[in-house]
Design an enzyme around this catalytic site. Structure first.
Site, PDB file in Angstrom:
ATOM      1  N   LYS A 145       0.785  -1.115  -0.235  1.00 64.94           N
ATOM      2  CA  LYS A 145      -0.061  -0.033  -0.311  1.00 64.94           C
ATOM      3  C   LYS A 145       0.998   1.512   0.183  1.00 64.94           C
ATOM      4  O   LYS A 145       0.244   2.152  -0.978  1.00 64.94           O
ATOM      5  CB  LYS A 145      -1.441   0.073   1.156  1.00 64.94           C
ATOM      6  CG  LYS A 145      -1.489   1.330   1.183  1.00 64.94           C
ATOM      7  CD  LYS A 145      -2.376   2.135   2.730  1.00 64.94           C
ATOM      8  CE  LYS A 145      -1.671   2.326   3.765  1.00 64.94           C
ATOM      9  NZ  LYS A 145      -2.278   2.608   4.268  1.00 64.94           N
ATOM     10  N   ASP A 164      -6.379   0.594   0.312  1.00 63.63           N
ATOM     11  CA  ASP A 164      -6.288   1.467   1.471  1.00 63.63           C
ATOM     12  C   ASP A 164      -7.621   0.537   2.145  1.00 63.63           C
ATOM     13  O   ASP A 164      -8.349   0.060   1.950  1.00 63.63           O
ATOM     14  CB  ASP A 164      -6.320   2.863   1.915  1.00 63.63           C
ATOM     15  CG  ASP A 164      -7.045   3.321   1.421  1.00 63.63           C
ATOM     16  OD1 ASP A 164      -7.611   3.038   0.579  1.00 63.63           O
ATOM     17  OD2 ASP A 164      -7.618   4.295   2.056  1.00 63.63           O
TER      18      ASP A 164
END
Ligand code: SF4
Length: 244
Positions: A145, A164
């Site tokens: 991420k 996310d």
């Protein structure tokens, strides 16, 4: 692994659809319609984390875990005045940095990651944030991420899709995936979202997740994707409405 997922991801797994794509959910025209609706609703969205360099974005992204961007944006300007370069961070003691970032939560792990990443940058990358996924993933505290945020926003490189908590929840609500880990959700999204849209798609869905398709009681009546969504927790769903 599910047992290590943050509470927000666990909630998303429980509330989102369990079976994707049995009614043309992944049909190219449906995906195109979703992308078009996102483009129309959010034509110019960008990363909400304030930063002036790839290093500042990397630090801000690490700090943003389980914390609002607003809180991070209050902490980082002070932080980068005190410690302008990766070398400054590399020389910090754990205790000192913990105190500087305490208000962002999980400050012990975050301080460890930031100092470790700074030391690795200084030792192996001449103090510069690298521009490849593999090199970014070699930094302490950096998973896909964070690497995707830095590659996409700081360098304009589409290494993958940022997954996310918002992207994870919405991808499942829209039945774009039924996977239960961010890594596997990202793999599914990379197969159905055109590569040239990976960066903008991530920004748009994160924004959409903050403003409209929020975790609890999404604002479905004002949702630009409402006609494309059949999520079980839609708030226009009669069964759901009775619960509200
Ligand atoms: S209709 Fe509701 S649940 Fe579906 S995408 Fe829109 S806000 Fe989210």
């Amino acid at each position: 692994m599910p047992s290590r997922q943050p509470a927000s991801l666990k909630t998303a797994i429980k509330t989102a659809s369990k079976k994707p794509s049995n009614r043309g959910d992944l049909a190219p025209d449906r995906i195109a319609a979703i992308l078009k609706a996102l483009d129309e609703a959010y034509p110019n969205v960008e990363c909400a984390l304030t930063h002036r360099s790839p290093w500042e974005l990397l630090v801000a992204t690490i700090l943003s875990a389980q914390c609002t961007d607003e809180r991070v944006n209050k902490v980082t300007p002070v932080l980068f005045v005190k410690y302008p370069t990766p070398s400054d961070f590399a020389a910090l003691s754990q205790e000192v940095l913990e105190n500087d970032i305490r208000s962002t939560g999980f400050f012990r792990n975050k301080a460890r990651s930031i100092i470790g990443a700074a030391q690795k940058l200084v030792a192996d990358f001449k103090g510069e944030v690298p521009q490849s996924m593999d090199a970014l993933l070699s930094l302490p505290g950096v998973a896909r991420k964070t690497a995707n945020v830095v590659l996409g926003t700081a360098f304009g490189i589409a290494g993958g899709v940022v997954v996310d908590t918002h992207v994870f929840r919405i991808a499942r609500r829209l039945r774009l995936t039924s996977e239960a880990t961010p890594e596997k959700v990202e793999q599914d999204l990379m197969k159905i979202v055109p590569e040239e849209r990976w960066i903008s798609f991530s920004h748009q869905v994160i924004w959409f997740g903050r403003k409209v398709c929020v975790a609890r009681r999404p604002l479905c009546l004002s949702c630009p994707l409402e006609t494309l969504c059949d999520a079980p927790d839609k708030s226009v769903n009669p069964g759901r409405a009775r619960d509200l």
